[in-house]
Motif scaffolding. Structure first.
Motif, short mmCIF file in Angstrom:
data_model
loop_
_atom_site.label_atom_id
_atom_site.label_comp_id
_atom_site.label_asym_id
_atom_site.label_seq_id
_atom_site.Cartn_x
_atom_site.Cartn_y
_atom_site.Cartn_z
N GLY A 17 0.67 -1.36 0.06
CA GLY A 17 -0.39 0.34 0.20
C GLY A 17 0.69 1.53 0.19
O GLY A 17 0.66 2.20 0.64
N LYS A 18 1.93 1.27 -0.20
CA LYS A 18 3.12 2.14 -0.33
C LYS A 18 2.15 3.51 -1.45
O LYS A 18 2.39 4.64 -1.16
CB LYS A 18 4.53 2.89 -0.71
CG LYS A 18 4.91 1.01 -0.36
CD LYS A 18 6.81 0.90 -0.91
CE LYS A 18 6.43 0.37 -2.49
NZ LYS A 18 5.85 -0.68 -2.06
N SER A 19 2.01 3.15 -2.54
CA SER A 19 1.48 3.88 -3.37
C SER A 19 -0.20 4.62 -3.13
O SER A 19 0.01 5.58 -3.75
CB SER A 19 1.42 3.48 -4.72
OG SER A 19 2.54 3.07 -5.85
N THR A 20 -0.49 3.62 -2.24
CA THR A 20 -1.75 4.30 -2.10
C THR A 20 -1.48 5.05 -0.92
O THR A 20 -2.79 6.22 -1.21
CB THR A 20 -2.29 2.75 -1.57
OG1 THR A 20 -2.98 1.91 -2.28
CG2 THR A 20 -3.74 3.65 -1.01
N PHE A 21 -0.80 4.64 -0.25
CA PHE A 21 -0.23 6.02 0.51
C PHE A 21 -0.30 7.17 0.09
O PHE A 21 -0.46 8.28 0.39
CB PHE A 21 1.10 5.77 1.75
CG PHE A 21 0.73 6.30 2.97
CD1 PHE A 21 0.81 6.33 4.48
CD2 PHE A 21 2.00 7.32 2.67
CE1 PHE A 21 1.06 7.04 5.23
CE2 PHE A 21 2.32 8.36 3.57
CZ PHE A 21 2.20 7.86 5.12
N PHE A 80 5.18 -5.37 -7.54
CA PHE A 80 5.94 -4.63 -8.51
C PHE A 80 5.51 -3.93 -9.86
O PHE A 80 5.41 -3.73 -10.22
CB PHE A 80 7.00 -5.17 -9.45
CG PHE A 80 8.54 -5.77 -8.01
CD1 PHE A 80 8.42 -5.58 -7.48
CD2 PHE A 80 8.24 -7.66 -8.62
CE1 PHE A 80 9.77 -6.36 -6.68
CE2 PHE A 80 8.18 -8.30 -7.78
CZ PHE A 80 9.38 -7.60 -6.43
N VAL A 81 3.87 -3.12 -8.72
CA VAL A 81 3.49 -2.30 -9.73
C VAL A 81 4.19 -1.17 -9.65
O VAL A 81 3.96 -0.68 -11.50
CB VAL A 81 1.73 -1.76 -9.20
CG1 VAL A 81 1.33 -0.73 -9.34
CG2 VAL A 81 1.58 -3.22 -9.24
N THR A 82 4.74 -0.71 -8.93
CA THR A 82 4.95 0.38 -9.23
C THR A 82 7.08 0.61 -9.40
O THR A 82 7.00 -0.52 -9.18
CB THR A 82 5.19 1.85 -7.67
OG1 THR A 82 3.63 1.83 -7.59
CG2 THR A 82 6.38 2.83 -7.96
N SER A 127 -5.03 -1.38 8.12
CA SER A 127 -5.22 -1.36 9.62
C SER A 127 -7.19 -1.10 10.18
O SER A 127 -7.36 -1.78 10.64
CB SER A 127 -4.67 -0.08 10.87
OG SER A 127 -3.17 -0.63 10.78
N ASP A 128 -7.53 -1.31 9.07
CA ASP A 128 -9.20 -1.72 8.19
C ASP A 128 -9.92 -3.02 8.51
O ASP A 128 -10.60 -3.25 8.85
CB ASP A 128 -9.71 -1.23 7.19
CG ASP A 128 -8.77 -1.39 5.81
OD1 ASP A 128 -9.28 -2.11 5.34
OD2 ASP A 128 -7.57 -0.19 5.82
N SER A 129 -8.69 -3.56 8.36
CA SER A 129 -8.47 -4.90 8.77
C SER A 129 -9.03 -5.77 9.42
O SER A 129 -8.34 -5.24 10.40
CB SER A 129 -7.36 -6.34 7.68
OG SER A 129 -7.30 -6.69 8.19
N1 LIG Z 1 -7.96 -2.67 2.58
C1 LIG Z 1 -6.83 -1.89 2.63
N2 LIG Z 1 -6.13 -2.90 1.61
C2 LIG Z 1 -5.10 -1.43 0.60
C3 LIG Z 1 -5.08 -0.22 1.32
N3 LIG Z 1 -4.06 0.33 1.14
C4 LIG Z 1 -3.50 -0.38 0.11
N4 LIG Z 1 -4.20 -1.35 -0.16
C5 LIG Z 1 -4.34 -2.20 -1.37
O1 LIG Z 1 -3.30 -2.46 -1.65
C6 LIG Z 1 -2.54 -3.64 -2.94
C7 LIG Z 1 -1.34 -3.08 -3.13
O2 LIG Z 1 -1.53 -1.07 -2.74
P1 LIG Z 1 -0.11 -0.73 -3.27
O3 LIG Z 1 -0.83 0.69 -3.01
O4 LIG Z 1 -0.47 -0.78 -5.16
O5 LIG Z 1 0.75 -1.07 -3.38
P2 LIG Z 1 2.62 -0.90 -2.94
O6 LIG Z 1 3.27 -1.23 -2.04
O7 LIG Z 1 2.90 0.10 -3.46
O8 LIG Z 1 2.72 -2.09 -4.05
P3 LIG Z 1 3.77 -1.97 -5.16
O9 LIG Z 1 3.92 -1.37 -5.99
O10 LIG Z 1 3.80 -2.63 -6.37
O11 LIG Z 1 4.76 -2.36 -4.17
C8 LIG Z 1 -4.17 -2.91 -3.83
O12 LIG Z 1 -5.07 -3.97 -3.53
C9 LIG Z 1 -4.71 -1.25 -2.19
O13 LIG Z 1 -6.14 -1.45 -2.60
C10 LIG Z 1 -5.30 -0.20 3.30
O14 LIG Z 1 -5.35 0.63 4.03
N5 LIG Z 1 -5.67 -1.11 3.38
#
Ligand SMILES: Nc1nc2c(ncn2[C@@H]2O[C@H](COP(=O)(O)OP(=O)(O)OP(=O)(O)O)[C@@H](O)[C@H]2O)c(=O)[nH]1
Ligand SMILES: [Mg+2]
Length: 401
Positions: free
Chosen positions: A14-18, A34-36, A228-230
């Protein structure tokens, strides 16, 4: 000085989501490793009570950042990088790509999946089956492994050079680590804690390895316990706090923050980033499904943890770990304005302990050159060059130039 925070961690946590929640920049996110690939760089904000409130002023006029309901949002830089898997320092996954991009970060936001629903390689697994503390350890190991391999390059000639010149270990390491945003006091602390020799020529390879590990361990960092919503997050957070008692662990739901910020931007809800609640202000802008999601966020995140953790993670990194304070420079110490009449136009982040004259130099080098004195606008007190700025201070610098 605008600090740079690096969003790091295992892939698919969830790095990119953050990053997206914090900056509202659209980036690619997906539930797979490896999306990013290329880093995302943006500006986000830390949050602090605005001085205009305490001064009893009706409002302020920020030229940088913004002010919402008495909260001042002060810009900081954020970089989101490729995820990591074990063995990255030797080239596995996307290898050391991410390391090179975060080495200049002032503090690290180590994002982990507190729900335990991704294995060491970032593949989805049933929630609660993976210990997130292991991922922090892997990240720190890979980081120090990589720094160690960088340090080993031309190590012998470097040691010969510094020892013939009589340069001590701490001084030499400061130069050697200059590209890694490592503070001198961290270097000194590492040398002392490990009782390493002042002469680098006496260091064994093991000494160097331990030194690097220590320096990386001492880096300012926050563990962002994401997802942490889980329902499985409590256990994950407990394991993280047990394994890292000295590092702040912040329960976070980046996904929830992203939804709240987007809904607020669309005018459907009122939400101040970092708040513990929101209000629906325009029902018509929400579908039934969206309303359900908002209810879930209320129950699974806000009421449970007090907030989404995104702003709290940023604040902890900047105010807690980097020990920065906020200072407002003004031109008119009576009206708290700049030369154009804007109230408290700037809120600057500076390290705690910054001297008034150093602060003047950050505004403009001429201000420091002709420095006479400064005025603490709240009290009218005069401040000398060596006085230290304090958190929330409003300062007018008086200069001969
Ligand atoms: N339940 C839940 N899922 C989340 C949360 N944040 C991210 N996700 C999910 O986690 C998955 C990965 O999210 P990304 O933000 O792409 O993760 P990343 O760490 O950037 O991944 P890479 O770039 O591939 O290394 C996605 O399906 C998101 O929707 C959260 O707070 N809660
Ligand atoms: Mg990503």
């Amino acid at each position: 000085m605008m600090p740079l925070l690096g969003v790091v961690g295992k892939t698919n946590v969830g790095k990119s989501t953050f990053f997206s929640a914090a900056t509202l920049v659209e980036v690619e996110t997906e539930n797979r490793p490896f999306v990013t690939i290329d880093p995302n760089v943006g500006v986000t904000h830390v949050r602090k009570r605005c001085a205009h409130v305490e001064l009893g002023l009706p409002k302020c006029d920020p030229v940088d950042g913004f002010c919402l309901k008495g909260w001042r949002f002060i810009p900081v830089k954020l970089v989101d990088v490729a995820g990591l898997v074990p063995g990255a320092a030797e080239g596995r996954g996307l290898g050391t790509k991410f390391l090179d991009e975060v080495r200049k970060a002032d503090a690290l936001l180590i994002v982990v999946d507190a729900s335990g629903s991704t294995d060491a390689e970032g593949n989805p697994v049933p929630p609660g089956t993976h210990n997130p503390a292991e991922d922090v350890q892997i990240l720190l190991n890979e980081f120090s492994g990589w720094v160690f391999s960088q340090m080993k390059k031309d190590w012998k000639s470097f040691v010969t050079k510094v020892s013939t010149m009589g340069i001590r270990a701490a001084e030499a390491m400061k130069e050697r680590l200059s590209g890694f945003s490592v503070k001198e006091r961290e270097i000194i602390k590492a040398i002392n804690e490990l009782s390493l020799d002042e002469n680098l020529a006496k260091w064994s390879e093991e000494d160097l390895k331990n030194f690097v590990r220590k320096v990386i361990e001492l880096r300012p960092k926050v563990i962002v316990a994401n997802k942490s919503d889980s329902d499985f997050a409590e256990r994950g957070i407990e394991m993280l706090r047990e394994a890292y008692p000295r590092t702040p662990v912040i329960p976070t739901s980046a996904a929830a923050e992203l939804i709240l910020r987007k809904a607020a931007k669309a005018g459907a809800i009122e939400y101040v980033p970092g708040d513990s609640s929101f209000q629906i202000i325009d029902e018509k802008k929400l579908t039934e499904k969206q309303k359900k999601v908002l209810k879930m966020i209320e129950k699974k995140v806000l009421e449970r943890w007090g907030n989404t953790g995104v702003v709290q993670s940023l604040n902890e990194a900047v105010f807690g770990q980097l020990e920065m304070v906020v200072v407002y420079p003004v031109h008119d110490a009576n009206k708290f304005t700049d030369s154009e009449g804007r109230v408290l136009p700037e809120a600057r982040l500076v390290p705690k302990g910054t001297k008034v004259k150093e602060f003047a130099a950050q505004i403009h080098s001429d201000l420091a050159k002709g420095f006479l004195y400064a005025i603490d606008a709240r009290t009218g007190r005069r401040l000398g060059a060596d006085a230290e700025v304090e958190d929330g201070m409003v300062i007018k610098v008086v200069s001969a130039k």
